[in-house]
Design a protein around this motif. Structure first.
Motif, PDB file in Angstrom:
ATOM      1  N   HIS A 339       0.827  -1.209   0.000  1.00 46.16           N
ATOM      2  CA  HIS A 339       0.000   0.000   0.000  1.00 46.16           C
ATOM      3  C   HIS A 339       0.864   1.263   0.000  1.00 46.16           C
ATOM      4  O   HIS A 339       1.945   1.293   0.591  1.00 46.16           O
ATOM      5  CB  HIS A 339      -0.920   0.026   1.225  1.00 46.16           C
ATOM      6  CG  HIS A 339      -2.052  -0.948   1.103  1.00 46.16           C
ATOM      7  ND1 HIS A 339      -3.029  -1.067   2.062  1.00 46.16           N
ATOM      8  CD2 HIS A 339      -2.377  -1.844   0.147  1.00 46.16           C
ATOM      9  CE1 HIS A 339      -3.889  -1.998   1.707  1.00 46.16           C
ATOM     10  NE2 HIS A 339      -3.512  -2.479   0.555  1.00 46.16           N
ATOM     11  N   LYS A 340       0.322   2.277  -0.632  1.00 47.99           N
ATOM     12  CA  LYS A 340       0.973   3.594  -0.702  1.00 47.99           C
ATOM     13  C   LYS A 340       2.338   3.521  -1.388  1.00 47.99           C
ATOM     14  O   LYS A 340       3.242   4.301  -1.095  1.00 47.99           O
ATOM     15  CB  LYS A 340       1.107   4.194   0.705  1.00 47.99           C
ATOM     16  CG  LYS A 340      -0.241   4.399   1.402  1.00 47.99           C
ATOM     17  CD  LYS A 340      -0.081   4.989   2.789  1.00 47.99           C
ATOM     18  CE  LYS A 340      -1.447   5.154   3.461  1.00 47.99           C
ATOM     19  NZ  LYS A 340      -1.336   5.683   4.831  1.00 47.99           N
ATOM     20  N   TYR A 341       2.456   2.557  -2.280  1.00 48.71           N
ATOM     21  CA  TYR A 341       3.683   2.407  -3.080  1.00 48.71           C
ATOM     22  C   TYR A 341       4.921   2.325  -2.179  1.00 48.71           C
ATOM     23  O   TYR A 341       5.950   2.925  -2.455  1.00 48.71           O
ATOM     24  CB  TYR A 341       3.810   3.570  -4.063  1.00 48.71           C
ATOM     25  CG  TYR A 341       2.722   3.604  -5.109  1.00 48.71           C
ATOM     26  CD1 TYR A 341       2.905   2.973  -6.333  1.00 48.71           C
ATOM     27  CD2 TYR A 341       1.511   4.246  -4.882  1.00 48.71           C
ATOM     28  CE1 TYR A 341       1.911   2.994  -7.302  1.00 48.71           C
ATOM     29  CE2 TYR A 341       0.509   4.272  -5.843  1.00 48.71           C
ATOM     30  CZ  TYR A 341       0.714   3.645  -7.061  1.00 48.71           C
ATOM     31  OH  TYR A 341      -0.264   3.662  -8.015  1.00 48.71           O
ATOM     32  N   ASP A 342       4.780   1.563  -1.090  1.00 49.26           N
ATOM     33  CA  ASP A 342       5.849   1.458  -0.096  1.00 49.26           C
ATOM     34  C   ASP A 342       6.980   0.566  -0.620  1.00 49.26           C
ATOM     35  O   ASP A 342       6.806  -0.639  -0.802  1.00 49.26           O
ATOM     36  CB  ASP A 342       5.265   0.870   1.204  1.00 49.26           C
ATOM     37  CG  ASP A 342       6.236   0.947   2.366  1.00 49.26           C
ATOM     38  OD1 ASP A 342       7.419   0.631   2.167  1.00 49.26           O
ATOM     39  OD2 ASP A 342       5.797   1.310   3.473  1.00 49.26           O
ATOM     40  N   MET A 343       8.166   1.158  -0.840  1.00 49.43           N
ATOM     41  CA  MET A 343       9.297   0.409  -1.385  1.00 49.43           C
ATOM     42  C   MET A 343       9.829  -0.627  -0.394  1.00 49.43           C
ATOM     43  O   MET A 343      10.320  -1.690  -0.790  1.00 49.43           O
ATOM     44  CB  MET A 343      10.426   1.368  -1.777  1.00 49.43           C
ATOM     45  CG  MET A 343      10.102   2.226  -2.996  1.00 49.43           C
ATOM     46  SD  MET A 343       9.809   1.240  -4.481  1.00 49.43           S
ATOM     47  CE  MET A 343       9.829   2.527  -5.742  1.00 49.43           C
TER      48      MET A 343
END
Length: 742
Positions: A339-343
């Protein structure tokens, strides 16, 4: 209805069929058992014109406009189609409707949009993929789409539909029979003359289709192979590159197919895309709003989704954006949470996917596929330790996990839940099969319906165990206020240092390996849970049930179900789904008869659907659309994988829809041993073995004993007479497994 010709396609061990027929689509034979009727229409235009299927259906009393107002799922944003709820539920007067649901395709009229008829057929099959989770042998009937009022060339559309259908069948789309119907009023000889060109064209397609299918099934044996196929939108390009970079750090020899393939507007079947997906060991989907808007991405997902049914262990979706509104069939696949483009989360997902790839490389794919098919809901091993925690307390969980002896078999949802399986059922069954259950108590824990259920089930498992089990509730802070309903169970401080946690973990090891030599093992639960011989789970449940039954009988002694012609109640709910094993089929049938008698105005007020009356692929829809789920628990139910699977689906729906859906349980007997505990915690009011039900005289028996019929009638009266009102927790949900000590 007359069948002109059939193309048979061998798909693994099954023979599937594409048929060219003639007749009236509104009069499909009932013996065809049609699951979906496919039609096309202009956007939001369901006018019953004389030359259209919409018009023919309208003449039979089946209004497409009315069905459009009761959509099961609206997929027009991505697939230009929608499908209806069961026709018999929406149009009650259409009792002899020859198909179960309608799927309508409405390609938008968009300026500058150049979509060929062939490409529109491709869109149609992308839409069909969305219902592939409804069963393994769907029967679909379709008009020759886009050839009525739309006026497309019939030969072109016929070839495109046959070609696309054959390829999708081989790919794994679970359609057993696909019938294309050319309209006629019943004169077969006249229809043969009218459609002679199309009949010949269909016949000519046989050899062509057989050759294409042969190439499709053999393509992966000689072509290039990849470890990963990356499926992503152009806007998510940097995340796909980051995935590749992190994965290559695991092993530089890993091979990717990461070209962004586009759809061919000249073909309804994307053969090159299919070959590349099938040549890959894993397909990684980067799910996001832009992904769903890209037709080529959806096509890649659908191809891999279908192949996953036949090959197994292919999908590895990454969920990038919590704002992504996934269609239902995509939700059925467990994804990696990024989620939320979490790397950082992506890096964790890379490690899990890589480890899965390595593990699966040790097993031949054909063997792995065979095991996955027979495994059902996934094999559940015995665990030494189960850690129950709120995800906001993940750091505490990690501290415990790191200090546990590596020789112990530990259940953690982040490690043990397999993608593609029902997470809820896996958690319940794994907890029951664990020796030590750590519960990391916190405000967030008690705010979570799922966490509370795990605590309830852990308590019940300790009470019910023949062998020693331990529930160790750990207070995450000294200031934690434990809710009053849980204060009967002793809790322990988590501690503030690594040494404190290490001592707890050593205790867990000692409890498992040498319970009699452990001080905590001898003293744990000196309160209520230590009295296991006197306070078995069954006794607790019986005690609370007896109080309820006595109270209910006292208040309802005058009730006479069968002597009141107008019925007893106006039901607060409109539909019931009855889940029962074949051994309780007589009880399920009695529910229908009793409900009609109990409800005012008879059965017109209620819809009662019994599990035995429907095929497996229909039951998800029945459970989803019903207000009440009535479960008949008998000895066979606990070991029936289908019953348990749909029970878990019902529990999930009820938890997510507090005070809108209700689940009730009637237990057939109480003396026999049960292999699973969690169904006993759903509801504990009605047991046919309770002798007190013999005191009532509610009426006819329907082949059941007096006590059984009275108990069943009481359960229906109680469940339908008033809506359940529960206050949701902070997460907006309600626990569906009750506390056995309340």
């Amino acid at each position: 209805m007359h069948v002109f010709d059939t193309i048979e396609i061998q798909c693994n061990s099954k023979t599937k069929s594409i048929r060219l027929c003639t007749g009236d689509l509104s009069r499909v034979p009932n013996e065809w058992n049609t699951d979906f009727l496919l039609i096309s229409a202009f956007p939001n235009d369901y006018s019953p014109t004389p030359s259209s299927v919409v018009g023919a259906l309208n003449n039979r009393g089946i209004s497409v406009r009315k069905l459009s107002k009761e959509k099961e799922e609206d997929l027009r944003a991505h697939f230009y189609c929608w499908y209806s709820k069961p026709v018999s539920d929406v149009i009650t007067e259409a009792k002899d409707c020859p198909f179960k649901r309608l799927m309508c395709f409405e390609n938008p009229i968009t300026p500058g949009r150049n979509s060929t008829p062939v490409a529109e057929v491709g869109t149609m099959f992308r839409g069909l993929t969305t219902v592939s989770n409804m069963g393994s042998d769907l029967r679909v009937v379709s008009s020759l789409l886009k050839t009525g009022d739309s006026g497309h060339d019939k030969k072109v559309m016929l070839k495109a539909m046959v070609n696309s259908c054959a390829h999708w069948m081989v790919a794994g789309l679970p359609i057993e029979t696909f019938s294309i119907v050319l309209f006629s009023k019943g004169d077969v000889e006249a229809a043969k003359k009218t459609y002679s060109v199309l009949i010949k064209h269909f016949g000519d397609l046989k050899s062509e289709i057989n050759e294409l299918v042969k190439k499709q099934t053999e393509a992966d044996e000689t072509g290039e192979t990849f470890d990963f196929y990356l499926s992503y939108s152009g806007q998510d390009d940097k995340y796909a590159k980051q995935f590749s970079k992190v994965m290559k750090a695991q092993a530089s020899s890993i091979r990717f197919f990461d070209e962004r393939e586009t759809l061919s507007e000249e073909s309804s079947w994307q053969s090159k895309m299919y070959s590349n997906v099938k040549a890959s060991k894993k397909v990684v989907h980067f799910l996001s709003p832009p992904y769903l808007k890209a037709a080529e991405c959806v096509e890649q997902f659908n191809i891999s989704y279908c192949l996953n049914n036949s090959i197994g262990s292919l999908l590895a979706p990454l969920f990038l954006d919590e704002g992504t509104a996934l269609p239902n069939y995509m939700k059925s696949i467990q994804w990696f949470n990024c989620h939320k483009y979490d790397m950082n989360k992506m890096a964790q997902a890379v490690k899990q996917i890589y480890n899965a790839l390595i593990a699966e490389a040790k097993i031949p794919r054909d063997k792995m596929t065979a095991e996955s098919k027979t495994e059902g809901a996934a094999y559940v091993p015995n665990y030494d330790v189960f850690i129950s925690y709120a995800h906001k307390n993940k750091d505490i969980m990690n501290s415990i996990r790191e200090k546990l002896d590596p020789s112990l078999q530990v259940f953690l949802d982040s490690e043990e839940l397999r993608h593609g399986f029902q997470w809820q059922q896996a958690i319940y069954e794994s907890l029951e099969r664990s020796t030590v259950i750590f519960a990391v108590l916190s405000d967030e824990y008690f705010d979570s319906a799922v966490c509370r259920e795990e605590f309830h089930l852990a308590t019940a498992a300790v009470l019910a165990a023949d062998k020693v089990k331990y529930l160790i509730p750990l207070r995450s802070t000294d200031k934690l206020q434990v809710p009053s309903e849980y204060k009967r169970i002793p809790t322990f401080p988590l501690g503030k240092t690594d040494n404190d946690i290490s001592r707890l973990c050593q205790t867990a090891h000692d409890l498992i390996r040498n319970p009699n030599d452990t001080p905590l093992g001898k003293s744990l639960f000196q309160g209520c849970l230590s009295q296991r011989k006197e306070q078995k789970l069954g006794k607790n449940l019986e005690l609370s049930r007896t109080k309820f039954v006595e109270s209910w009988i006292k208040a309802n002694k005058s009730v006479k179900v069968f002597t009141e012609p107008k019925g007893q109640i106006v039901p607060k709910y409109k539909s019931i789904a009855v889940l029962a094993s074949p051994a309780s089929d007589d009880i399920a049938k009695a529910v229908k008869l009793l409900t009609a008698k109990i409800c005012k105005n008879g059965s017109t007020e209620m819809t009662v659907s019994c599990q035995q009356d429907f095929q497996e692929h229909e039951l998800s829809r029945i459970i989803d659309s019903s207000d009440v789920i009535l479960v008949i628990l008998d000895d066979k139910f606990f070991n029936d994988s289908q019953c348990l699977s749909f029970l878990n689906l019902g529990l999930l729906d009820c938890r997510l829809s507090p005070n809108k859906k209700r689940i009730a349980v009637v237990r057939k007997n109480s003396k026999s041993e049960v292999s699973k505990i969690y169904p006993l915690l759903i509801d504990n009011k009605f047991n046919m073995a309770d002798l007190q039900w013999e005191k009532l005289d509610l009426g006819k028996s329907f082949g059941l004993s007096k006590g059984q019929i009275n108990c069943l009638a009481a359960a229906i009266l109680f469940t339908l007479s008033e809506k359940e009102q529960q206050v949701p927790l902070a997460d907006g949900r309600i626990p569906v497994l009750k506390n056995p000590l309340e």
